[in-house]
Motif scaffolding. Structure first.
Motif, PDB file in Angstrom:
ATOM      1  N   LEU A 102       0.661  -1.284  -0.006  1.00 41.34           N
ATOM      2  CA  LEU A 102      -0.077   0.245  -0.019  1.00 41.34           C
ATOM      3  C   LEU A 102       1.151   0.932  -0.119  1.00 41.34           C
ATOM      4  O   LEU A 102       0.336   2.254  -0.731  1.00 41.34           O
ATOM      5  N   LEU A 132      -5.899  -6.268  -1.378  1.00 39.27           N
ATOM      6  CA  LEU A 132      -6.466  -5.304  -1.490  1.00 39.27           C
ATOM      7  C   LEU A 132      -7.446  -5.105  -2.048  1.00 39.27           C
ATOM      8  O   LEU A 132      -8.106  -4.087  -1.646  1.00 39.27           O
ATOM      9  N   LEU A 137      -9.190  -1.329  -1.349  1.00 39.85           N
ATOM     10  CA  LEU A 137      -7.967  -0.674  -1.021  1.00 39.85           C
ATOM     11  C   LEU A 137      -6.428  -0.407  -2.303  1.00 39.85           C
ATOM     12  O   LEU A 137      -5.854   0.792  -1.805  1.00 39.85           O
ATOM     13  N   ARG A 151      -2.888   2.732  -5.382  1.00 41.08           N
ATOM     14  CA  ARG A 151      -4.280   3.116  -3.470  1.00 41.08           C
ATOM     15  C   ARG A 151      -4.682   3.705  -3.825  1.00 41.08           C
ATOM     16  O   ARG A 151      -5.831   4.422  -4.302  1.00 41.08           O
ATOM     17  N   SER A 152      -6.194   3.391  -3.466  1.00 41.95           N
ATOM     18  CA  SER A 152      -7.668   4.251  -3.438  1.00 41.95           C
ATOM     19  C   SER A 152      -7.302   5.429  -2.011  1.00 41.95           C
ATOM     20  O   SER A 152      -6.809   5.319  -1.222  1.00 41.95           O
ATOM     21  N   GLN A 154      -9.573   5.549   0.223  1.00 40.36           N
ATOM     22  CA  GLN A 154      -9.863   5.109   1.559  1.00 40.36           C
ATOM     23  C   GLN A 154      -8.143   4.656   2.256  1.00 40.36           C
ATOM     24  O   GLN A 154      -8.321   4.444   3.389  1.00 40.36           O
ATOM     25  N   ALA A 155      -7.381   3.495   0.874  1.00 43.05           N
ATOM     26  CA  ALA A 155      -6.339   3.273   1.726  1.00 43.05           C
ATOM     27  C   ALA A 155      -5.258   4.716   2.297  1.00 43.05           C
ATOM     28  O   ALA A 155      -4.983   4.510   3.443  1.00 43.05           O
ATOM     29  N   LEU A 158      -5.967   5.270   6.102  1.00 39.95           N
ATOM     30  CA  LEU A 158      -5.720   4.585   6.856  1.00 39.95           C
ATOM     31  C   LEU A 158      -3.876   4.972   7.270  1.00 39.95           C
ATOM     32  O   LEU A 158      -3.986   4.511   8.267  1.00 39.95           O
TER      33      LEU A 158
END
Length: 164
Positions: A102, A132, A137, A151-152, A154-155, A158
């Motif tokens: 990630l 993932l 993510l 990477r999204s 949301q990721a 995080l």
């Protein structure tokens, strides 16, 4: 610096840059820094590596007139040895490999690129990316015969937190 020199000899530059900071990677003979900014810097002279106890993220310093060497300042010491980082709980949930993937997906990359960066098989990378992606993510995008992963949002939340 001795540890990094040993890493270069044993595993190559890709392993050195990944060990310096998760936002750094080396692929196709070039250094990539995962930042919100886009751009390319080409240097014709040497790259000076500057470990810093004050740096929290890598920084690149270059002379536009190309009269001085380009310098990369990076956090001294291993990133994962920093006390009480936010990565520890996230790493315990996701696992070390998926967290590292990630972190290196701030830029779109293929399975082959990730396999080279992380020194894992393409099959192992594909397995983790599928998990993932299922979790939302990672996004996939086909470009010609290649599939790129990134990477999204949301990721990003995080990894970097809401306030970052």
């Amino acid at each position: 610096m001795t540890r990094q020199a040993d890493t270069v000899v044993r595993h190559g530059w890709a392993a050195v840059f990944l060990d310096m900071h998760p936002s750094l990677s080396w692929s196709e003979g070039g250094l990539t820094i995962d930042t919100p900014c886009d751009g390319r810097i080409f240097w014709s002279r040497s790259l000076i590596l500057l470990p810093s106890v004050h740096a929290h993220r890598p920084g690149l310093f270059t002379d536009v007139h190309k009269q001085r060497d380009t310098a990369l300042a990076y956090p001294a010491g291993r990133v994962e040895s920093a006390p009480a980082t936010a990565d520890r709980p996230l790493g315990q949930v996701l696992g070390r490999t998926r967290l590292a993937l990630l972190k290196s997906l701030g830029l779109a990359r293929t399975t082959a690129e990730l396999a080279e960066i992380h020194e894992l098989t393409a099959g192992s990378i594909s397995y983790h990316l599928t998990r993932l992606h299922t979790a939302g993510l990672v996004h996939r995008q086909r470009r010609g015969r290649s599939v790129y992963y990134r990477r999204s949002s949301q990721a990003d939340l995080l990894i970097h937190g809401v306030g970052d």
